[in-house]
Design a protein around this motif. Structure first.
Motif, short mmCIF file in Angstrom:
data_model
loop_
_atom_site.label_atom_id
_atom_site.label_comp_id
_atom_site.label_asym_id
_atom_site.label_seq_id
_atom_site.Cartn_x
_atom_site.Cartn_y
_atom_site.Cartn_z
N ALA A 73 15.12 6.60 29.63
CA ALA A 73 15.84 7.67 28.94
C ALA A 73 16.91 7.37 29.32
O ALA A 73 17.70 7.60 31.22
CB ALA A 73 15.19 9.10 29.09
N THR A 74 17.95 8.06 28.67
CA THR A 74 19.66 8.01 28.93
C THR A 74 19.66 9.37 30.14
O THR A 74 18.89 10.08 30.05
CB THR A 74 20.36 7.86 27.88
N LEU A 75 20.80 9.50 31.28
CA LEU A 75 21.05 10.21 32.20
C LEU A 75 20.81 11.82 31.28
O LEU A 75 20.19 13.02 31.15
CB LEU A 75 22.51 10.05 32.25
N ASP A 76 21.18 11.80 29.33
CA ASP A 76 21.51 13.44 28.98
C ASP A 76 20.24 13.40 28.49
O ASP A 76 19.74 14.69 28.39
CB ASP A 76 22.19 12.95 27.91
N GLU A 77 19.15 12.29 28.18
CA GLU A 77 17.95 12.51 27.73
C GLU A 77 17.65 12.76 29.12
O GLU A 77 16.37 14.18 28.75
CB GLU A 77 17.28 11.33 27.31
N LYS A 78 17.78 12.63 30.08
CA LYS A 78 16.73 12.93 31.27
C LYS A 78 16.67 14.33 31.78
O LYS A 78 15.94 14.90 31.56
CB LYS A 78 17.24 11.83 32.35
N ARG A 79 18.06 14.67 31.32
CA ARG A 79 18.80 16.01 31.77
C ARG A 79 18.28 17.57 31.00
O ARG A 79 17.77 18.11 31.24
CB ARG A 79 20.56 15.99 31.76
N ARG A 80 18.47 16.88 29.61
CA ARG A 80 17.39 17.65 28.57
C ARG A 80 16.07 17.96 29.08
O ARG A 80 15.32 18.86 28.57
CB ARG A 80 17.82 17.13 27.43
N MET A 81 15.55 17.24 28.79
CA MET A 81 13.47 17.07 28.43
C MET A 81 13.50 17.92 30.37
O MET A 81 12.64 18.14 29.98
CB MET A 81 12.62 15.12 29.19
N ARG A 82 14.00 17.77 31.27
CA ARG A 82 13.57 18.06 32.67
C ARG A 82 13.90 19.73 32.18
O ARG A 82 13.12 21.12 32.88
CB ARG A 82 15.19 18.10 33.50
N GLN A 83 15.09 20.02 31.81
CA GLN A 83 15.72 21.43 31.20
C GLN A 83 14.50 22.02 30.18
O GLN A 83 13.79 23.40 30.18
CB GLN A 83 17.00 22.27 30.84
N ILE A 84 13.92 21.28 29.58
CA ILE A 84 12.83 21.74 28.53
C ILE A 84 11.87 22.23 29.38
O ILE A 84 11.27 23.26 28.98
CB ILE A 84 13.07 20.89 27.67
N TYR A 85 11.00 21.28 30.45
CA TYR A 85 9.84 21.34 30.40
C TYR A 85 9.84 22.20 32.05
O TYR A 85 9.09 22.78 32.03
CB TYR A 85 9.14 20.15 30.65
N PHE A 86 10.57 22.10 32.72
CA PHE A 86 11.48 22.42 33.70
C PHE A 86 12.46 23.65 34.24
O PHE A 86 13.62 22.94 34.99
CB PHE A 86 10.80 21.50 35.78
N PRO A 87 12.36 24.62 33.59
CA PRO A 87 13.98 24.97 33.15
C PRO A 87 14.51 25.73 34.81
O PRO A 87 13.74 26.03 34.75
CB PRO A 87 13.67 25.69 32.32
N ILE A 88 15.35 25.23 34.87
CA ILE A 88 16.29 26.10 35.93
C ILE A 88 17.02 27.69 35.33
O ILE A 88 17.67 27.47 34.26
CB ILE A 88 17.23 25.50 36.63
N SER A 89 16.88 28.96 36.04
CA SER A 89 17.57 29.69 35.21
C SER A 89 18.96 29.99 35.18
O SER A 89 19.60 29.43 36.68
CB SER A 89 16.97 31.31 35.75
N GLY A 90 19.43 29.74 34.22
CA GLY A 90 20.90 29.92 34.33
C GLY A 90 21.62 28.67 33.48
O GLY A 90 22.70 28.87 33.07
N ARG A 91 20.96 27.61 34.09
CA ARG A 91 21.20 26.48 33.19
C ARG A 91 20.34 26.11 31.18
O ARG A 91 19.90 26.83 31.58
CB ARG A 91 20.87 25.11 33.91
N GLU A 92 22.46 25.74 31.08
CA GLU A 92 22.03 25.49 29.67
C GLU A 92 21.94 24.72 29.38
O GLU A 92 22.44 23.50 29.41
CB GLU A 92 22.99 26.36 28.86
N LEU A 93 21.66 24.15 28.00
CA LEU A 93 20.96 23.14 26.89
C LEU A 93 22.71 22.59 27.21
O LEU A 93 22.34 21.01 27.09
CB LEU A 93 19.68 22.99 25.99
#
Length: 352
Positions: free
Chosen positions: A177-197
């Motif tokens: 995955a690209t950096l952007d794809e990794k960032r989105r997948m991590r946030q979707i399945y392991f969300p960090i409070s306050g962080r937006e997609l």
């Protein structure tokens, strides 16, 4: 949708097309039985930060204990600043307690510990580089689905940044995955409070400049720590732009006794832009902080003249004078501030 292969649990999500529900058949078709998951894991570099061997890693310097101790020293520890109210929200009802001397001392110690926790310095890392690796290209899967599929390992006990994330493109290419794809997948399945997609508009250049003009530096840096990872290009862009604006306006004191003062000072030393910060320290009679800044300079730039200074056996005034002669980029500014510092202290001795 979740699938298990050997001991690994995967979840896949589609982008750019309608939702599908073909279960194991689609998963097997996209991953392919011939593709060994263990082989993928051994081949892929989990760390998204890609560095050239010729580059000096600021993270390796930043994490050193002596560097951390120096940054902690110059940050300051003003409890009134650390626990100051920063919002206009209604405060909770004030509670008064009757305490013995022992209980009061215990509460004070707890407050100090909470203050130290609030001053935990955000890490500094080298900017992450795109490092997409083609794992397989199967022309038979070209056009199989109108959507790109992303797969993430959701097994228990794996650090978020170490999780295997791969993609199957519509042309049949299986890749990391690209950096952007990794960032989105991590946030979707392991969300960090306050962080937006999607990156908040406050970090766009035009909006960021408006906030900088208001000198609301801590708001920007706090929000950046939540929204981005320390090695993301956007995090580095936002923090560096903030440090540059602080240097331009001589607003260093805004970040004293906050967790952002250390990284800011490290940034100035790394790029040899310490003159104005040192001048500010001298104007505030913080001679020990100025010497700590020079010690940090010597560690980060071992080939400089500052690295040859004897910090433990030399008068602090001589160290400042030597730096002005050897390394200062704005010697006139620093010399004038230093003279004012000397006169102020001599006058204090006379009056004292």
């Amino acid at each position: 949708m979740h699938f298990k292969i050997e001991k690994f649990t995967f979840c896949f999500i589609t982008f750019g097309g309608p939702k599908t529900d073909k279960g194991n058949r689609m998963f097997r078709s996209l991953i392919r039985p011939s593709t060994c998951v263990r082989c993928l894991i051994s081949r892929i570099q989990y760390n998204s930060t890609s560095k050239s061997k010729s580059e000096v890693d600021p993270g390796a310097v930043f994490i050193r204990k002596d560097v951390q101790d120096l940054l902690t020293n110059i940050t300051g520890f003003d409890l009134s600043r650390i626990f100051r109210t920063r919002t206009n929200k209604n405060l909770d009802r004030i509670v008064y307690k009757y305490l013995t001397d022992k209980q009061l001392k215990e509460e004070q110690e707890k407050t100090v510990e909470r203050g130290r926790a609030k001053l935990q310095i955000p890490p500094i890392l080298t900017e992450a580089k795109e490092n997409v690796e083609i794992l397989e290209k199967d022309e038979m899967l070209s056009g199989f689905s109108p959507s790109k599929h992303l797969f993430i390992d959701i097994s228990l006990g794996i650090p978020i940044r170490d999780r295997l994330i791969i993609a199957r493109d519509v042309d049949g290419t299986l890749r990391t995955a690209t950096l952007d794809e990794k960032r989105r997948m991590r946030q979707i399945y392991f969300p960090i409070s306050g962080r937006e997609l999607v990156m908040p508009k406050m970090f766009e250049e035009e909006q960021l400049e408006k906030i900088l003009e208001r000198c609301d530096y801590q708001l920007i840096l706090d929000r950046a720590c939540v929204q981005f990872e320390p090695d993301e290009p956007e995090y580095i862009r936002v923090t560096h732009r903030t440090y540059e604006h602080i240097d331009k306006t001589n607003s260093y004191d805004v970040l004293r006794s906050t967790r952002h003062f250390g990284p800011m000072a490290f940034y100035y030393v790394w790029f040899k832009k310490v003159d104005r910060l040192m001048s500010d320290m001298l104007s505030r009679n913080l001679i020990n902080d100025a010497v700590s800044l020079l010690q940090l300079y010597a560690i980060i730039h071992p080939d400089s003249n500052v690295a040859t200074y004897e910090f433990h056996d030399t008068n602090p005034h001589r160290l400042i004078e030597a730096f002005i002669d050897d390394e200062a980029r704005i010697p006139d500014l620093l010399s004038e501030t230093f003279r004012q510092y000397i006169r102020k202290n001599q006058q204090a001795v006379k009056n004292g």
